[in-house]
Enzyme design. Structure first.
Site, short mmCIF file in Angstrom:
data_model
loop_
_atom_site.label_atom_id
_atom_site.label_comp_id
_atom_site.label_asym_id
_atom_site.label_seq_id
_atom_site.Cartn_x
_atom_site.Cartn_y
_atom_site.Cartn_z
N SER A 242 0.83 -1.21 0.00
CA SER A 242 0.00 0.00 0.00
C SER A 242 0.86 1.26 0.00
O SER A 242 0.63 2.19 -0.78
CB SER A 242 -0.98 0.01 1.18
OG SER A 242 -0.32 -0.25 2.40
N HIS A 272 -1.89 -8.94 2.00
CA HIS A 272 -1.61 -7.66 2.68
C HIS A 272 -2.76 -7.37 3.64
O HIS A 272 -3.08 -8.19 4.50
CB HIS A 272 -1.40 -6.60 1.58
CG HIS A 272 -0.84 -5.29 2.05
ND1 HIS A 272 -0.16 -5.13 3.22
CD2 HIS A 272 -0.86 -4.04 1.47
CE1 HIS A 272 0.22 -3.85 3.35
NE2 HIS A 272 -0.21 -3.17 2.31
N HIS A 319 5.55 -12.83 7.62
CA HIS A 319 5.74 -11.44 7.17
C HIS A 319 6.92 -11.38 6.21
O HIS A 319 7.86 -12.17 6.33
CB HIS A 319 5.99 -10.49 8.35
CG HIS A 319 5.73 -9.07 8.02
ND1 HIS A 319 6.68 -8.24 7.49
CD2 HIS A 319 4.58 -8.33 8.10
CE1 HIS A 319 6.15 -7.05 7.27
NE2 HIS A 319 4.87 -7.07 7.63
N ARG A 328 2.73 -4.56 16.75
CA ARG A 328 1.33 -4.12 16.63
C ARG A 328 0.41 -5.20 17.19
O ARG A 328 -0.61 -4.92 17.83
CB ARG A 328 0.99 -3.84 15.15
CG ARG A 328 1.85 -2.76 14.52
CD ARG A 328 1.62 -2.65 13.03
NE ARG A 328 1.98 -3.87 12.31
CZ ARG A 328 1.82 -4.05 11.00
NH1 ARG A 328 1.31 -3.08 10.26
NH2 ARG A 328 2.17 -5.18 10.42
N ASP A 374 -2.53 -8.71 11.84
CA ASP A 374 -3.83 -9.19 11.36
C ASP A 374 -4.32 -10.43 12.11
O ASP A 374 -5.49 -10.77 12.03
CB ASP A 374 -3.75 -9.47 9.85
CG ASP A 374 -3.40 -8.22 9.07
OD1 ASP A 374 -3.98 -7.17 9.37
OD2 ASP A 374 -2.54 -8.29 8.18
N1 AMX Z 1 0.98 -19.89 6.08
C1 AMX Z 1 1.37 -20.76 5.13
N2 AMX Z 1 2.41 -20.56 4.32
C2 AMX Z 1 3.13 -19.45 4.51
C3 AMX Z 1 2.81 -18.51 5.50
C4 AMX Z 1 1.68 -18.75 6.30
N3 AMX Z 1 1.26 -17.88 7.24
N4 AMX Z 1 3.72 -17.49 5.45
C5 AMX Z 1 4.56 -17.80 4.44
N5 AMX Z 1 4.21 -18.96 3.86
C6 AMX Z 1 4.78 -19.60 2.69
C7 AMX Z 1 4.63 -18.66 1.50
O1 AMX Z 1 3.33 -18.75 0.94
C8 AMX Z 1 5.73 -19.14 0.60
O2 AMX Z 1 5.29 -20.33 -0.01
P1 AMX Z 1 5.59 -20.63 -1.58
O3 AMX Z 1 7.06 -20.57 -1.72
O4 AMX Z 1 5.01 -21.98 -1.80
O5 AMX Z 1 4.90 -19.53 -2.36
C9 AMX Z 1 6.83 -19.52 1.59
O6 AMX Z 1 6.17 -19.76 2.85
C10 AMX Z 1 7.89 -18.46 1.79
O7 AMX Z 1 7.26 -17.28 2.19
P2 AMX Z 1 8.05 -16.23 3.12
O8 AMX Z 1 9.33 -15.88 2.42
O9 AMX Z 1 8.12 -16.71 4.52
O10 AMX Z 1 7.06 -15.01 3.13
P3 AMX Z 1 6.79 -13.94 1.97
O11 AMX Z 1 7.67 -12.79 2.20
O12 AMX Z 1 6.83 -14.56 0.62
O13 AMX Z 1 5.28 -13.58 2.26
C11 AMX Z 1 3.41 -13.06 3.60
C12 AMX Z 1 4.91 -12.84 3.39
C13 AMX Z 1 2.93 -12.11 4.67
C14 AMX Z 1 2.69 -12.76 2.29
C15 AMX Z 1 3.18 -14.53 4.03
O14 AMX Z 1 3.80 -14.77 5.28
C16 AMX Z 1 1.71 -14.88 4.13
O15 AMX Z 1 1.10 -15.23 3.11
N6 AMX Z 1 1.09 -14.80 5.37
C17 AMX Z 1 -0.32 -14.99 5.52
C18 AMX Z 1 -1.09 -13.78 5.03
C19 AMX Z 1 -0.89 -12.59 5.97
O16 AMX Z 1 -0.98 -12.72 7.18
N7 AMX Z 1 -0.64 -11.42 5.39
C20 AMX Z 1 -0.57 -10.17 6.16
C21 AMX Z 1 0.85 -9.64 6.28
C22 AMX Z 1 0.86 -8.32 7.05
C23 AMX Z 1 0.17 -7.23 6.30
O17 AMX Z 1 0.59 -6.82 5.22
N8 AMX Z 1 -0.94 -6.74 6.78
#
Ligand code: AMX
Length: 436
Positions: A242, A272, A319, A328, A374
């Site tokens: 964002s 996000h 994250h 937070r 979140d």
């Molecule tokens: N559950 C399951 N799998 C997860 C995970 C979770 N909570 N967090 C990361 N992973 C997976 C990723 O999907 C990725 O899998 P892939 O290689 O098969 O695509 C792998 O682990 C590596 O990811 P990462 O390097 O640890 O994280 P990232 O930087 O790629 O992604 C984020 C970060 C937040 C998108 C990811 O942790 C996620 O999807 N979390 C759940 C959604 C969430 O809570 N988002 C909110 C974040 C905060 C915000 O912006 N408000």
């Protein structure tokens, strides 16, 4: 007490001089290398922009102008009788770098309240959408519809020096922040309360209290929760979707209505800001599928495994930058421990905090097994009777407006250029790595 605009103006030249000097004297200094993995991998960790209002440390979490969340909860001005910081005080800090006095914070709040008033066509534009359009679609559209009022767009059209663009943008930003809660409340009351809107409260109510009121929530504790909520979600350095979108769109000299609306479309993604709705939905589905208000630790662990087994993410965990529990999240946990310790959903959130990280840690690919904000925000809203989960990201979006708008004002004050990074094709990468 000086006017916020004057304080901001007094900061611009000295800071712009420093930025110019650093570039002149050290423009070739390398702050980052970019690998092939980073180019394909969402540019994680590539240091390629400056952003003044906040910085994110992977272990410690966010600092707003160098200050941690616990520090700000302790030191920012509060509303009379309130225990949480005033978001208008945080905006003052983000914009100027100075800790506001109570008078400063109240003056910003009063100015926002004075600037309240949605142009009538904003409501008409929203009314043209189906009531069940996602609230983020409605919120983003409502912000965009306000663009007709942009002083910056009008000034540009007339002809204005680029270095002076921050002046009309300041007016736009203050109007936008005054009215973002009104758009959000309009969406909420329209979508879930049959269009029975609530008139704003007396002008001496602070911004968050009035927002709670026009949403339809008059419990003093909910107003205090809103002050906390709207403060902690405001800013998370410059690289998140964002904030970066706001910066990118603004760099084309699009005004702040265009920029914020675009940023909100990014916040609406489930990786996000939409995670705030997804996380609480996941918890309520867990409760329903187990058939108990308080599932056991084993029930919760099994549900996590099921989610992972289905190839889904566990929302609210992980994250892109953080490598520890999000401060937070901890701020909301403190609030919950104080005000809703017996709540069933909070019980699940608290149990997840113990059960989920070891499971996620066992998945080698997940870099951060800890909860982000979140994972907690939905539970506190639900506790006060806000059951419309799809709306939760809009609250995030009202808060995110303050940080991104403070930063965008600096972008224009520093006259930052159009963002235009260089992309390369896989063919080019192939030639480089195989020496073709
Ligand atoms: N559950 C399951 N799998 C997860 C995970 C979770 N909570 N967090 C990361 N992973 C997976 C990723 O999907 C990725 O899998 P892939 O290689 O098969 O695509 C792998 O682990 C590596 O990811 P990462 O390097 O640890 O994280 P990232 O930087 O790629 O992604 C984020 C970060 C937040 C998108 C990811 O942790 C996620 O999807 N979390 C759940 C959604 C969430 O809570 N988002 C909110 C974040 C905060 C915000 O912006 N408000």
């Amino acid at each position: 007490m000086a006017d916020l605009k004057e304080v901001f103006q007094s900061k611009i030249q000295p800071f712009a001089d420093e930025v110019a000097r650093i570039q002149r004297e050290h423009g070739e200094f390398k702050i980052s290398d970019c690998t092939v993995a980073q180019a394909y991998g969402g540019m994680r960790g590539v240091k390629c922009m400056t952003y003044e209002t906040s910085a994110l440390d992977p272990l410690e979490g966010i600092r707003f102008r160098g200050r941690t969340i616990p520090d700000l909860i302790e030191t920012l001005p509060r509303a009379p009788g309130g225990e949480q910081p005033l978001p208008e005080g945080l905006f003052y800090l983000l914009l100027t770098g100075d800790m506001p006095t109570e008078e400063d914070a109240r003056a910003v709040g009063a100015e926002w309240r004075r600037r309240e008033g949605l142009p009538p066509h904003v409501a008409r534009a929203l009314d043209a959408l189906p009531r069940d359009a996602h609230p983020m679609t409605q919120y983003s559209l409502g912000l965009l519809a306000m663009q007709t009022e942009s002083a910056m767009a009008a000034a540009y059209h007339k002809g204005i020096a680029k270095r002076d663009l921050w002046r009309p943008m300041y007016e736009d930003v203050m109007n936008l922040l005054a009215n973002a809660p009104l758009v959000a409340a309009y969406v909420y009351r329209r979508a879930y309360h049959g269009g029975r809107h609530v008139e704003p409260g007396p002008k001496d109510w602070d911004w968050a209290r009035n927002f709670a009121h026009i949403l339809g929530y008059d419990q003093p504790q909910f107003a205090d929760l809103m002050r906390l909520y709207l403060s902690i979600h405001s800013d998370h350095e410059g690289g998140n979707v964002s904030a970066h979108t706001v910066r990118l769109v603004g760099s084309a000299l699009s005004d702040c209505y265009y920029a914020l609306s675009a940023g909100m479309n990014g916040l609406a993604g489930p990786l996000h800001g939409l995670a705030s709705q997804e996380s609480i939905r996941w918890i309520l589905e867990l409760q329903k599928s187990i058939g108990k208000a308080r599932p056991t630790r084993d029930d919760i662990a099994n549900y996590i495994w099921e989610t992972l087994g289905a190839g889904r993410v566990v929302p609210g965990f992980g994250h892109a930058v953080l490598r520890r529990t999000d401060p937070r999240y901890m701020a909301l946990r403190e609030f919950a421990l104080k005000h809703m310790a017996d709540d069933d959903v909070f019980y699940i959130v608290a149990t997840l905090f113990e059960v989920a990280p070891p499971i996620l840690e066992s998945q080698a690919k997940i870099k951060n097994p800890w909860p982000n904000v979140d994972a907690h925000s939905g539970a506190v809203l639900l506790h006060y009777g806000m059951t419309e989960l799809d709306f939760f990201t809009v609250l995030f979006g009202v808060s995110r407006a303050t940080g991104t708008m403070a930063s965008l004002l600096w972008d224009r004050a520093l006259n930052l250029p159009l963002e235009r990074p260089k992309s390369v094709t896989t063919g080019w990468v192939r030639e480089q790595v195989y020496n073709l």
